[in-house]
Scaffold this motif. Structure first.
Motif, short mmCIF file in Angstrom:
data_model
loop_
_atom_site.label_atom_id
_atom_site.label_comp_id
_atom_site.label_asym_id
_atom_site.label_seq_id
_atom_site.Cartn_x
_atom_site.Cartn_y
_atom_site.Cartn_z
N GLY A 237 0.81 -1.21 0.00
CA GLY A 237 0.00 0.00 0.00
C GLY A 237 0.85 1.26 0.00
O GLY A 237 2.06 1.23 -0.25
N ASN A 238 0.21 2.38 0.32
CA ASN A 238 0.86 3.68 0.28
C ASN A 238 0.94 4.30 1.67
O ASN A 238 -0.05 4.30 2.42
CB ASN A 238 0.08 4.64 -0.63
N ALA A 239 2.10 4.83 1.98
CA ALA A 239 2.31 5.50 3.27
C ALA A 239 2.83 6.90 3.04
O ALA A 239 3.63 7.14 2.12
CB ALA A 239 3.29 4.72 4.14
N VAL A 240 2.40 7.83 3.85
CA VAL A 240 2.96 9.18 3.87
C VAL A 240 3.69 9.36 5.19
O VAL A 240 3.12 9.07 6.26
CB VAL A 240 1.87 10.25 3.70
N VAL A 241 4.92 9.80 5.11
CA VAL A 241 5.70 10.12 6.30
C VAL A 241 5.76 11.63 6.42
O VAL A 241 6.25 12.32 5.51
CB VAL A 241 7.13 9.52 6.21
N ILE A 242 5.25 12.15 7.53
CA ILE A 242 5.26 13.59 7.77
C ILE A 242 6.50 13.95 8.57
O ILE A 242 6.65 13.54 9.72
CB ILE A 242 3.99 14.03 8.55
N GLY A 243 7.40 14.71 7.95
CA GLY A 243 8.64 15.09 8.61
C GLY A 243 9.84 14.66 7.79
O GLY A 243 9.76 13.74 6.96
N GLY A 244 11.00 15.31 8.06
CA GLY A 244 12.21 14.98 7.31
C GLY A 244 13.42 14.83 8.19
O GLY A 244 14.55 14.94 7.72
N GLY A 245 13.20 14.55 9.48
CA GLY A 245 14.30 14.40 10.41
C GLY A 245 14.67 12.95 10.66
O GLY A 245 14.40 12.06 9.86
N TYR A 246 15.30 12.72 11.84
CA TYR A 246 15.78 11.39 12.21
C TYR A 246 14.71 10.30 12.07
O TYR A 246 14.87 9.34 11.31
CB TYR A 246 16.21 11.40 13.68
N ILE A 247 13.65 10.45 12.85
CA ILE A 247 12.61 9.42 12.89
C ILE A 247 11.98 9.23 11.53
O ILE A 247 11.74 8.10 11.07
CB ILE A 247 11.55 9.76 13.95
N ALA A 248 11.70 10.33 10.85
CA ALA A 248 11.07 10.25 9.53
C ALA A 248 11.96 9.50 8.55
O ALA A 248 11.47 8.62 7.81
CB ALA A 248 10.78 11.66 9.01
N MET A 249 13.24 9.79 8.52
CA MET A 249 14.15 9.13 7.57
C MET A 249 14.29 7.64 7.89
O MET A 249 14.28 6.80 6.99
CB MET A 249 15.52 9.81 7.60
N GLU A 250 14.43 7.32 9.16
CA GLU A 250 14.61 5.92 9.52
C GLU A 250 13.32 5.11 9.33
O GLU A 250 13.36 3.97 8.88
CB GLU A 250 15.13 5.81 10.95
N CYS A 251 12.18 5.72 9.65
CA CYS A 251 10.90 5.03 9.43
C CYS A 251 10.63 4.83 7.94
O CYS A 251 10.13 3.79 7.52
CB CYS A 251 9.76 5.81 10.07
N ALA A 252 10.96 5.83 7.12
CA ALA A 252 10.76 5.70 5.68
C ALA A 252 11.56 4.52 5.13
O ALA A 252 11.06 3.74 4.31
CB ALA A 252 11.16 6.99 4.97
N ALA A 253 12.80 4.38 5.59
CA ALA A 253 13.62 3.26 5.15
C ALA A 253 13.00 1.92 5.57
O ALA A 253 12.97 0.97 4.78
CB ALA A 253 15.03 3.39 5.72
N SER A 254 12.48 1.86 6.79
CA SER A 254 11.86 0.62 7.26
C SER A 254 10.58 0.31 6.50
O SER A 254 10.29 -0.85 6.20
CB SER A 254 11.57 0.73 8.76
N LEU A 255 9.79 1.33 6.18
CA LEU A 255 8.56 1.11 5.41
C LEU A 255 8.88 0.55 4.03
O LEU A 255 8.21 -0.38 3.56
CB LEU A 255 7.79 2.42 5.29
N VAL A 256 9.88 1.09 3.39
CA VAL A 256 10.29 0.59 2.07
C VAL A 256 10.73 -0.86 2.18
O VAL A 256 10.39 -1.70 1.33
CB VAL A 256 11.42 1.46 1.49
N THR A 257 11.50 -1.17 3.23
CA THR A 257 11.96 -2.55 3.44
C THR A 257 10.78 -3.48 3.62
O THR A 257 10.84 -4.66 3.26
CB THR A 257 12.89 -2.61 4.67
#
Length: 479
Positions: A163-183
């Motif tokens: 599915g599709n996810a939106v990550v709100i933010g561009g800092g630490y948590i946002a970058m690491e969560c985005a990587a995990s979501l892609v994985t």
């Protein structure tokens, strides 16, 4: 009901665990130390939540990441606290603190009295409602600050594969969560108001490298705008994200990582506050001499930067906690806290570290098309900060030493040309016992040869003194 302890730690996060270990190393007696935590589990390594905990294969789960494994020390399970006579009061909120009376009142109505208090209350995630956006309670809107958040995020991710996810933010948590979501095979769009990711630390050049890689993994970036509202279905689930620029993004889930706020409310009006946290001196002592503060809530002097700072990172939490235990247990042997700021992150195959202060002009170096590159920050003619991606332990140590020593820099272009060698060479210069093998620099040749000359001269002088003493002694006996 009232209980009394010599030492009480309010907050059960990373800092509490590291302080507890240091207390035991320095001989705290059984039943002297108490930790009060709102979380129902013993202190754990919080960074694991945005990294290994979210991995689809062999994810980290407790008890494997209790403190203090993050620093290659003991694993402090609940049994460990019991064996060392440390009282863990878990799942308990502190309703009020009276620093004048040295008492705490818990939500259950219990009064706990202390001789020395350590504030390790950490911080809480900023919620969308604080910015006028409703919807944080929707079942598919996630935050990530504690174990409960992580469990919820995993459950939502597993229901949104493909599915599709939106990550709100561009800092630490946002970058690491985005990587995990892609994985986890979820399509990701990141939305943040700044011109690039990690704006508090990354330069545009550094940010561009990571953003390009994330895009190669399918992550989309929408910069320069913010979330304005959500669209909901009849069950209250978010179905779309509306942005201030007028665009709309269909979603199956939302992850919010827009920063944190220190948990200081218990001490407002009782302790001196500054820069959003609790001000402490060089020994991490607050304006009340029986109260100390560590971790995300502490605003402490950082001599290297020439100012007081509040640092939101696990390294600061660990080290302030260990230092405060030493200050309390062995005050005559423990000086002021000296700290080299450190920030680091791991996502995908990346691993970077930053040491020092990101003030002044920036000099980039290395291969920004490859896997190893970095930057130096030069302020008032001195190197004050160092960043490196893809380094070895020796290389990371070298940039740390460079930031610590703050060497003079006369020619920025030359520093950029030398790149990592500038730090590596400087590292060797402060360790003369290590053979210097760099060629082509006369000063290094002199440095390697001067020590044998010193040794020879020393032998000659010592022999001369001995000969004179022998002659003088014989002459005195003749008199």
């Amino acid at each position: 009901m009232e209980r009394v302890f010599a030492y009480v730690i309010v907050g059960g996060g990373v800092a509490a665990g590291y302080a507890a270990l240091e207390f035991t190393k320095r001989g705290v007696s059984h039943a002297q130390l108490c930790i009060i935590s709102e979380e129902p589990v013993a202190p754990y390594e919080r960074p694991t939540l945005s990294k290994k905990f979210l991995h689809p294969e062999s994810p980290a789960r407790l008890p494997s990441f209790h403190t203090c494994v993050g620093a290659n020390e003991e694993l402090l399970t609940p049994t460990w606290y019991e064996e060392h006579g440390i009282e863990l009061v878990l799942g308990t909120r502190v309703e009020s603190v009276d620093v004048g009376q040295k008492t705490l009142l818990t939500a259950s109505g219990e009064t706990i009295r202390y001789e020395t208090l350590i504030i390790a209350t950490g911080a809480k995630a900023l919620k969308l409602e604080e910015f006028g956006v409703k919807g944080s309670e929707a079942e598919n809107v996630c935050y990530l600050r504690d174990l409960a958040d992580a469990d919820r995020l995993v459950n939502v991710m597993q229901s949104c594969t493909g599915g599709n996810a939106v990550v709100i933010g561009g800092g630490y948590i946002a970058m690491e969560c985005a990587a995990s979501l892609v994985t986890n095979k979820i399509n990701v769009t990141m939305v943040f108001p700044e011109a690039h990711c990690m704006p508090r630390l990354f330069t545009p050049k550094i940010a561009s490298y990571y953003e390009d890689y994330y895009q190669s993994k399918g992550v989309k970036f929408i910069r320069g705008t913010i979330l304005s509202s959500f669209e909901f279905d009849s069950n209250g689930k978010v179905t779309a994200v509306n942005l201030r620029d007028g665009s709309q993004i269909p979603v199956d889930m939302v992850v919010v990582g827009i920063g944190i706020r220190p948990n200081t409310s218990l001490f407002e009006g009782q302790l001196t506050m500054e820069k959003g946290g609790i001000k402490v001196n060089g020994k991490l002592q607050t304006s009340n001499d029986s109260v100390y503060a560590v971790g995300d809530v502490a605003v402490f002097p950082v001599d290297l930067c020439g100012r007081i700072r509040r640092l939101e990172h696990v390294d600061s939490a660990r080290k302030t906690a260990k230092h405060v235990a030493a200050v309390i247990m062995e005050p005559d042997k423990t000086g002021e806290f000296e700290y080299l700021p450190l920030f680091y992150s791991k996502a995908f195959s990346f691993s970077w570290r930053f040491y020092g202060d990101n003030a002044g002009e920036v000099v980039h170096f290395g291969d920004y098309l490859g896997t190893k590159f970095g930057a130096y920050w030069i302020n008032n003619g001195h190197l004050v900060g160092s960043f490196l991606e893809g380094g070895t332990e020796d290389e990371f140590e070298a940039i740390a030493n460079a930031a610590q020593l703050k060497p003079a820099v006369d020619d920025l272009a030359e520093v950029g040309r030398q790149g990592l060698n500038f730090a590596m060479t400087g590292n060797k210069k402060i360790k003369p016992q290590t053979p210097l093998i760099e060629a082509g620099t006369s000063s290094l040749v002199v440095e390697t040869l001067i020590y044998p000359w010193h040794a020879t001269a020393g032998v000659v002088v010592a022999a001369s003194v001995a000969a004179f003493a022998y002659w003088y002694g014989r002459r005195r006996r003749r008199w």
